[in-house]
Each structure stands twice: as C-alpha cells, then as structure tokens.
Design a protein around this motif. Structure first.
Motif, PDB file in Angstrom:
ATOM      1  N   ASP A   1       2.826  13.152   1.181  1.00  0.00           N
ATOM      2  CA  ASP A   1       3.890  12.212   0.802  1.00  0.00           C
ATOM      3  C   ASP A   1       4.134  11.152   1.864  1.00  0.00           C
ATOM      4  O   ASP A   1       4.246  11.460   3.040  1.00  0.00           O
ATOM      5  CB  ASP A   1       5.192  12.993   0.599  1.00  0.00           C
ATOM      6  N   GLY A   2       4.219   9.919   1.410  1.00  0.00           N
ATOM      7  CA  GLY A   2       4.616   8.841   2.312  1.00  0.00           C
ATOM      8  C   GLY A   2       3.508   8.321   3.210  1.00  0.00           C
ATOM      9  O   GLY A   2       3.720   7.381   3.961  1.00  0.00           O
ATOM     10  N   LEU A   3       2.321   8.933   3.172  1.00  0.00           N
ATOM     11  CA  LEU A   3       1.254   8.455   4.048  1.00  0.00           C
ATOM     12  C   LEU A   3       0.437   7.364   3.366  1.00  0.00           C
ATOM     13  O   LEU A   3       0.265   7.347   2.154  1.00  0.00           O
ATOM     14  CB  LEU A   3       0.330   9.595   4.470  1.00  0.00           C
TER      15      LEU A   3
ATOM     16  N   ARG B   1       4.175   4.706 -13.927  1.00  0.00           N
ATOM     17  CA  ARG B   1       4.945   5.906 -13.602  1.00  0.00           C
ATOM     18  C   ARG B   1       4.516   6.490 -12.254  1.00  0.00           C
ATOM     19  O   ARG B   1       3.402   6.251 -11.790  1.00  0.00           O
ATOM     20  CB  ARG B   1       4.817   6.924 -14.722  1.00  0.00           C
ATOM     21  N   PRO B   2       5.383   7.283 -11.643  1.00  0.00           N
ATOM     22  CA  PRO B   2       5.166   7.703 -10.259  1.00  0.00           C
ATOM     23  C   PRO B   2       3.969   8.611 -10.014  1.00  0.00           C
ATOM     24  O   PRO B   2       3.355   8.527  -8.974  1.00  0.00           O
ATOM     25  CB  PRO B   2       6.458   8.419  -9.894  1.00  0.00           C
ATOM     26  N   SER B   3       3.632   9.486 -10.950  1.00  0.00           N
ATOM     27  CA  SER B   3       2.502  10.365 -10.652  1.00  0.00           C
ATOM     28  C   SER B   3       1.400  10.114 -11.674  1.00  0.00           C
ATOM     29  O   SER B   3       1.663   9.743 -12.795  1.00  0.00           O
ATOM     30  CB  SER B   3       2.936  11.818 -10.700  1.00  0.00           C
TER      31      SER B   3
ATOM     32  N   GLU C   1       0.790  -1.211   0.000  1.00  0.00           N
ATOM     33  CA  GLU C   1       0.000   0.000   0.000  1.00  0.00           C
ATOM     34  C   GLU C   1       0.835   1.281   0.000  1.00  0.00           C
ATOM     35  O   GLU C   1       0.377   2.310  -0.458  1.00  0.00           O
ATOM     36  CB  GLU C   1      -0.955   0.003   1.191  1.00  0.00           C
ATOM     37  N   VAL C   2       2.039   1.226   0.509  1.00  0.00           N
ATOM     38  CA  VAL C   2       2.874   2.425   0.572  1.00  0.00           C
ATOM     39  C   VAL C   2       2.998   3.046  -0.815  1.00  0.00           C
ATOM     40  O   VAL C   2       2.811   4.231  -1.007  1.00  0.00           O
ATOM     41  CB  VAL C   2       4.284   2.085   1.092  1.00  0.00           C
ATOM     42  N   ASP C   3       3.302   2.194  -1.774  1.00  0.00           N
ATOM     43  CA  ASP C   3       3.508   2.659  -3.132  1.00  0.00           C
ATOM     44  C   ASP C   3       2.227   2.359  -3.887  1.00  0.00           C
ATOM     45  O   ASP C   3       1.918   1.226  -4.167  1.00  0.00           O
ATOM     46  CB  ASP C   3       4.690   1.886  -3.732  1.00  0.00           C
ATOM     47  N   TRP C   4       1.477   3.367  -4.188  1.00  0.00           N
ATOM     48  CA  TRP C   4       0.137   3.112  -4.702  1.00  0.00           C
ATOM     49  C   TRP C   4       0.113   2.906  -6.195  1.00  0.00           C
ATOM     50  O   TRP C   4      -0.913   2.658  -6.778  1.00  0.00           O
ATOM     51  CB  TRP C   4      -0.819   4.206  -4.256  1.00  0.00           C
TER      52      TRP C   4
ATOM     53  N   VAL D   1      -2.671   7.933   7.252  1.00  0.00           N
ATOM     54  CA  VAL D   1      -1.938   7.634   8.487  1.00  0.00           C
ATOM     55  C   VAL D   1      -0.487   7.314   8.144  1.00  0.00           C
ATOM     56  O   VAL D   1      -0.171   6.969   7.018  1.00  0.00           O
ATOM     57  CB  VAL D   1      -2.535   6.431   9.251  1.00  0.00           C
ATOM     58  N   THR D   2       0.366   7.407   9.157  1.00  0.00           N
ATOM     59  CA  THR D   2       1.751   6.983   8.949  1.00  0.00           C
ATOM     60  C   THR D   2       1.791   5.464   9.003  1.00  0.00           C
ATOM     61  O   THR D   2       0.872   4.819   9.509  1.00  0.00           O
ATOM     62  CB  THR D   2       2.669   7.521  10.056  1.00  0.00           C
ATOM     63  N   ASN D   3       2.869   4.909   8.488  1.00  0.00           N
ATOM     64  CA  ASN D   3       3.091   3.473   8.519  1.00  0.00           C
ATOM     65  C   ASN D   3       2.947   2.936   9.948  1.00  0.00           C
ATOM     66  O   ASN D   3       2.280   1.929  10.195  1.00  0.00           O
ATOM     67  CB  ASN D   3       4.500   3.211   7.988  1.00  0.00           C
TER      68      ASN D   3
END
Ligand SMILES: [Zn+2]
Ligand SMILES: [Zn+2]
Length: 177
Positions: free
Chosen positions: A94-96, A27-29, A14-17, A116-118
C-alpha cells in the motif's frame, strides 16, 4: 527548486495507479488477474537489446503504458508496469510507487521495477540531475545539502556577491542605482 515540484507532480500521477477513463475515475481495485489476462498481457510488449520489456499497446502522455483488465465492454485501464509487477512478483505494498531502475517508463520488465516510498523516488529523481538550474555541475566540492535538498555552492557565492555589490553601490552612490 523547480525540479522538486516537477517531481512531485509526476509522483501524484503515479501514486494512484488507477487511470481516468472518459473523465471518470476507475474503481480502486482491479478485477482478478487470471491466466487469460496474463496471456493477453504477455503479447503486449517486446524485449529490446538492453533487456527492457517495451510496452507496445497504449501509452499515456506521461510515458507509462496502460493495460485494460475486465470485461471487454467495460474494462478498466491500469498502469502496465504495475500490472506486470503484480503478475510476476506480487501485490504492491500500500502506498508504494514503482520505480523504473532502467528509467524507461514504458518498460514492464519486473526485474527493472522496484517498489519505493514517495521520498525515495524523489531522491532518485533528484540524483539524476547533474547540474544546477544555472548550469553549474553538482560536484562534491560544489554541492551542499540542507534539509535533504542539494544546493549549488557557486550559485550561493554569486548570490552573496550580488548582495555585497548592492550594499557597496548603496554606500557609494546612495539609492540612485
Ligand atoms: Zn527496463
Ligand atoms: Zn549553480
């Protein structure tokens, strides 16, 4: 701590959607989400009696819905609940990670989603586990916390008991057990 490592594995998904399509990372965005994209998105879920917006298009093996954005011939797949959050609430910091408050992974109702954070996400997953791996309930009396993780007192007691028994055996019968 089996639950803990299992939780991490899910989080990594899930971190990397971005979603892998045909073995290639997308691609990233994502392309801009315009009116047409939003209109198409709104046809892909149905509201159930508990208020969840259940995704009715593609759902990945991990239970999360996916949604394609981009030109039809080369659209990229994104997690539907994350797209819903961006459409209805705004960019995800970012990163949530996006946590499902309703615990229904295919739900895209923004009111049920919270960034939420990890660490927070792991804590919430852990809180859902009510019994230790041996089936003892995590009551207040039976639980202690060490370095942020919960442990079962009954299991610790049994472990100490076994250690004592071994010492006892060794003393009484030598190493012949
Ligand atoms: Zn929901
Ligand atoms: Zn236990």
């Amino acid at each position: 701590m089996v639950e803990h490592s299992r939780g991490l594995a899910l989080n990594q998904v899930e971190v990397d959607w971005r979603v892998t399509v045909n073995g290639t990372r997308t691609r990233p965005s994502h392309p801009p989400i315009d009116e047409r994209v939003i209109a198409r998105f709104s046809t892909k879920y149905r509201v159930d009696e508990s208020g969840c917006w259940l995704w009715s298009a593609a759902i990945k093996e991990n239970g999360y819905g996916t949604f394609g954005i981009g030109p039809a011939v080369a659209s990229f797949q994104y997690y539907a609940h994350r797209v819903s959050y961006e459409i209805n609430i705004g960019p995800i910091p970012d990163g949530l990670q996006i946590d499902h408050l309703c615990r229904v992974r295919s739900c895209v109702n923004p009111a049920h989603l919270e960034p939420v954070t990890n660490a927070e996400n792991n804590q919430r997953r852990t809180a859902l586990i009510t019994h230790c791996p041996r089936g003892h309930e995590y009551t207040d009396a039976n639980t202690y916390v060490w370095r942020g993780a919960r442990f079962c007192r009954e299991c610790s007691r049994l472990k100490e008991q076994r250690a004592r028994d071994r010492v006892g055996h060794a003393t009484l019968a030598g190493a012949s057990v």
